[in-house]
Motif scaffolding. Sequence first.
Motif, PDB file in Angstrom:
ATOM      1  N   ALA A 200      19.749 -70.799 -17.001  1.00 20.73           N
ATOM      2  CA  ALA A 200      21.249 -70.793 -18.022  1.00 20.73           C
ATOM      3  C   ALA A 200      21.302 -72.414 -17.151  1.00 20.73           C
ATOM      4  O   ALA A 200      22.284 -71.973 -16.389  1.00 20.73           O
ATOM      5  CB  ALA A 200      22.527 -69.987 -17.986  1.00 20.73           C
ATOM      6  N   THR A 201      20.808 -73.119 -18.303  1.00 22.50           N
ATOM      7  CA  THR A 201      21.060 -74.816 -17.654  1.00 22.50           C
ATOM      8  C   THR A 201      22.891 -75.333 -18.881  1.00 22.50           C
ATOM      9  O   THR A 201      23.061 -76.376 -18.243  1.00 22.50           O
ATOM     10  CB  THR A 201      20.204 -75.544 -18.318  1.00 22.50           C
ATOM     11  N   PHE A 202      23.042 -75.057 -19.610  1.00 16.46           N
ATOM     12  CA  PHE A 202      24.438 -74.695 -19.825  1.00 16.46           C
ATOM     13  C   PHE A 202      25.147 -75.712 -18.811  1.00 16.46           C
ATOM     14  O   PHE A 202      26.061 -74.695 -17.286  1.00 16.46           O
ATOM     15  CB  PHE A 202      24.997 -74.210 -20.734  1.00 16.46           C
ATOM     16  N   GLY A 203      25.820 -77.028 -18.754  1.00 18.35           N
ATOM     17  CA  GLY A 203      27.106 -77.560 -17.825  1.00 18.35           C
ATOM     18  C   GLY A 203      26.512 -77.025 -16.370  1.00 18.35           C
ATOM     19  O   GLY A 203      27.022 -77.560 -15.776  1.00 18.35           O
ATOM     20  N   ASP A 204      24.782 -76.525 -16.200  1.00 17.08           N
ATOM     21  CA  ASP A 204      24.319 -77.051 -15.022  1.00 17.08           C
ATOM     22  C   ASP A 204      25.061 -75.301 -13.673  1.00 17.08           C
ATOM     23  O   ASP A 204      24.788 -75.660 -13.070  1.00 17.08           O
ATOM     24  CB  ASP A 204      25.025 -78.451 -13.724  1.00 17.08           C
ATOM     25  N   ILE A 205      25.386 -74.669 -15.088  1.00 15.33           N
ATOM     26  CA  ILE A 205      25.962 -73.384 -14.698  1.00 15.33           C
ATOM     27  C   ILE A 205      24.869 -72.340 -13.638  1.00 15.33           C
ATOM     28  O   ILE A 205      25.428 -71.826 -12.564  1.00 15.33           O
ATOM     29  CB  ILE A 205      26.630 -72.412 -15.412  1.00 15.33           C
ATOM     30  N   ASN A 206      23.407 -73.566 -14.178  1.00 21.54           N
ATOM     31  CA  ASN A 206      22.278 -72.434 -12.769  1.00 21.54           C
ATOM     32  C   ASN A 206      22.239 -72.623 -11.143  1.00 21.54           C
ATOM     33  O   ASN A 206      22.129 -72.100 -10.857  1.00 21.54           O
ATOM     34  CB  ASN A 206      21.116 -72.576 -13.410  1.00 21.54           C
ATOM     35  N   ASN A 207      23.806 -73.385 -11.238  1.00 27.15           N
ATOM     36  CA  ASN A 207      24.008 -73.651  -9.659  1.00 27.15           C
ATOM     37  C   ASN A 207      24.040 -73.064  -8.950  1.00 27.15           C
ATOM     38  O   ASN A 207      24.166 -72.803  -7.973  1.00 27.15           O
ATOM     39  CB  ASN A 207      25.100 -74.792  -9.562  1.00 27.15           C
ATOM     40  N   PHE A 208      24.489 -71.780  -9.737  1.00 26.20           N
ATOM     41  CA  PHE A 208      24.683 -70.066  -8.848  1.00 26.20           C
ATOM     42  C   PHE A 208      23.904 -69.175  -9.286  1.00 26.20           C
ATOM     43  O   PHE A 208      23.598 -67.670  -8.842  1.00 26.20           O
ATOM     44  CB  PHE A 208      26.038 -70.379  -9.901  1.00 26.20           C
ATOM     45  N   ASN A 209      22.550 -69.549  -9.548  1.00 24.58           N
ATOM     46  CA  ASN A 209      21.744 -69.078  -9.235  1.00 24.58           C
ATOM     47  C   ASN A 209      20.927 -68.947  -8.059  1.00 24.58           C
ATOM     48  O   ASN A 209      20.510 -70.180  -7.361  1.00 24.58           O
ATOM     49  CB  ASN A 209      20.424 -69.413 -10.647  1.00 24.58           C
ATOM     50  N   ARG A 210      20.650 -67.705  -7.365  1.00 22.01           N
ATOM     51  CA  ARG A 210      20.556 -67.836  -6.466  1.00 22.01           C
ATOM     52  C   ARG A 210      18.981 -68.488  -5.934  1.00 22.01           C
ATOM     53  O   ARG A 210      18.677 -68.725  -5.049  1.00 22.01           O
ATOM     54  CB  ARG A 210      20.190 -65.689  -6.172  1.00 22.01           C
ATOM     55  N   GLU A 211      17.747 -67.779  -6.914  1.00 21.28           N
ATOM     56  CA  GLU A 211      17.162 -69.037  -6.597  1.00 21.28           C
ATOM     57  C   GLU A 211      17.161 -70.916  -6.859  1.00 21.28           C
ATOM     58  O   GLU A 211      16.790 -70.794  -5.753  1.00 21.28           O
ATOM     59  CB  GLU A 211      15.836 -68.466  -8.157  1.00 21.28           C
ATOM     60  N   ARG A 212      17.713 -71.052  -7.426  1.00 20.94           N
ATOM     61  CA  ARG A 212      18.662 -72.240  -7.453  1.00 20.94           C
ATOM     62  C   ARG A 212      18.676 -73.102  -6.168  1.00 20.94           C
ATOM     63  O   ARG A 212      18.689 -73.729  -5.135  1.00 20.94           O
ATOM     64  CB  ARG A 212      18.923 -72.839  -8.563  1.00 20.94           C
ATOM     65  N   LEU A 219      16.812 -72.830   2.263  1.00 19.26           N
ATOM     66  CA  LEU A 219      16.333 -71.374   2.532  1.00 19.26           C
ATOM     67  C   LEU A 219      15.683 -70.752   2.271  1.00 19.26           C
ATOM     68  O   LEU A 219      14.976 -70.672   1.181  1.00 19.26           O
ATOM     69  CB  LEU A 219      17.461 -70.538   2.118  1.00 19.26           C
ATOM     70  N   ASP A 220      14.587 -69.897   2.898  1.00 18.42           N
ATOM     71  CA  ASP A 220      13.273 -68.797   2.300  1.00 18.42           C
ATOM     72  C   ASP A 220      13.487 -67.598   1.849  1.00 18.42           C
ATOM     73  O   ASP A 220      12.510 -67.251   1.003  1.00 18.42           O
ATOM     74  CB  ASP A 220      12.499 -68.919   4.119  1.00 18.42           C
ATOM     75  N   GLN A 221      15.031 -67.566   1.818  1.00 22.49           N
ATOM     76  CA  GLN A 221      14.805 -66.509   1.085  1.00 22.49           C
ATOM     77  C   GLN A 221      16.061 -66.410  -0.267  1.00 22.49           C
ATOM     78  O   GLN A 221      16.706 -67.281  -0.024  1.00 22.49           O
ATOM     79  CB  GLN A 221      15.092 -65.068   1.374  1.00 22.49           C
ATOM     80  N   SER A 222      16.079 -65.443  -0.987  1.00 22.08           N
ATOM     81  CA  SER A 222      17.086 -65.801  -2.232  1.00 22.08           C
ATOM     82  C   SER A 222      17.372 -64.465  -2.542  1.00 22.08           C
ATOM     83  O   SER A 222      18.336 -64.773  -3.329  1.00 22.08           O
ATOM     84  CB  SER A 222      16.124 -66.382  -3.864  1.00 22.08           C
ATOM     85  N   GLU A 223      16.946 -63.394  -1.990  1.00 22.83           N
ATOM     86  CA  GLU A 223      18.170 -62.920  -2.265  1.00 22.83           C
ATOM     87  C   GLU A 223      20.088 -62.653  -1.498  1.00 22.83           C
ATOM     88  O   GLU A 223      20.590 -61.889  -1.850  1.00 22.83           O
ATOM     89  CB  GLU A 223      17.490 -61.084  -1.454  1.00 22.83           C
ATOM     90  N   ASP A 224      19.437 -63.478  -0.530  1.00 20.20           N
ATOM     91  CA  ASP A 224      21.529 -63.312   0.237  1.00 20.20           C
ATOM     92  C   ASP A 224      21.279 -64.781   1.021  1.00 20.20           C
ATOM     93  O   ASP A 224      20.133 -64.827   1.204  1.00 20.20           O
ATOM     94  CB  ASP A 224      21.414 -62.316   1.103  1.00 20.20           C
ATOM     95  N   VAL A 225      21.961 -65.539  -0.302  1.00 19.86           N
ATOM     96  CA  VAL A 225      22.370 -67.340   0.298  1.00 19.86           C
ATOM     97  C   VAL A 225      23.230 -67.345   0.762  1.00 19.86           C
ATOM     98  O   VAL A 225      23.601 -68.807   0.783  1.00 19.86           O
ATOM     99  CB  VAL A 225      21.999 -68.135  -0.825  1.00 19.86           C
TER     100      VAL A 225
END
Length: 519
Positions: A200-212, A219-225
Amino acid sequence: MTSHPHHPIIYVRGFAASQGEIDEAVADPYMGFNVGATKARRAWSGSFQRFFFGSPLIRLMRDYQYSDVFENGEDLLETERADLKLPYRSIIIYRYYDSASTDFGNGETPPIEEFAKGLSRLILKLRDRVCGDGEGQVKASDFKVHLVAHSMGGLICRAFLQNPALGAADARAAVDKVFTYATPHNGIDMRIVRNVPGWATFGDINNFNRERMAKYLALDQSEDVSQVTNFPAERIFNLVGTNPADYAVAKGISSWAAGEASDGLVRIANAVTHSLDAKGKRAGSPRAFVHRSHSGHFGIVNSEEGYQNLVRFLFGKLKVDAILDVDDITLPPEVQKKKDEGKKITASYNFETSVSIRGCQWQITRREVRENSAIFRTYDQMFPEPKRNPDRAQSPHLFSIFLDPTKSVMSSGSVSFAVDIKVLVPDYTVDGLLFMDRHYEGGYILRELILVEAFPEDGSMQNWQIKYGLQDKNPGKPGTSAETAKLFGSAGVSLKIPLAQKTRPGFQGTLRFEIRPWS
């Protein structure tokens, strides 16, 4: 230094998605830190009167003599006059969206990593503008800065602090404290999708994606950031909103999608940070819960509750943590009878709490069932099988508050607060079925209003005499001198207040306060 602890403040605003929102944000010199609120409040006469909150910016200027850096239309931080020095008590607005605007940039939004690097450069530039070797000036070696951030602004601060590749080490070392309003520290979850998707790249909303997020937070893991590294988690304050209903963005769709236990955009559980010790034990950052939405007229930034938490965290002298150690909770006689007959009984408990500081008209923090912010524990969590001994790791941490003796209304310089604590009657199940006999909704096993007052014993603010009282026995004034013990392994004292309700269902436990010097 007379300026300390009133270090310069840098405000980092939140997310803007569309080009129109970015241009609107850039057109505001203070990026929303200047937004106040006018609301009605019921007066002593019964009539409703308007209450004006001038904004955090104006209040900091008026109450603590801070100043902005704008003069005659010029940003003095950006001036070419190398000899110009700014006041140490300056408020700086980090205008990271300028480069993405159509007025001052190319209309293309840089990645959040660039925003973090820009924050590093801003801190060092500010250090050069406020520090010097002249009389009354702060030396560069003593320079510190407070970061205050809303929403995604808190993630920019964390990216800069946690990721060594996103800034200078001396800039990170200059950060004293970080205060976050409604920051999605563990990403944004919606009803439709668990987490904002990475595509979801619109407006860089993927800034709130845990992997990103895991990548720019290093961080080494993306389950809890929500884990803080390379900076003390206890120096980060999380202000959490609990009112989704008044968040009007997208005509209420955002509020619906975020769910009831949210501020209309960020879920309560995602708005807090933590750290891990050497043994992997989790320790949460200090936090407060206020019935405010993510933004808007009922927003969390332009609220009195937010301001009171902000200034006490930044400038206060005492930190108070409250923990409820539960020793025993008994069942109602009818449910106990079923248990004695061999029936399987389950029960879970909600712990409600609110804190009011003397001289302040607002509750500094509040957690309630009806606002979906109460602390929840099952009986099995608190008393695990097979021995059913109390598990102290499950003791509810009720709150962290900060007290400022300079704001005391008493000539003694004492600080005082009131704690309202409730343990609600649960819904019991017997062999999987609700047991409603003699159930009254809204009942509680325990309720106490406890008043605590701390008196400084000397001018150092290191030694305190502490008194407490129960409202039903000593209304309005703490009168019992508390027995305190030094906290093991750190400065401060521990105060323990026994709490008991002998009727069934009953309660037995201890309300434990840990009171430490704060700077």
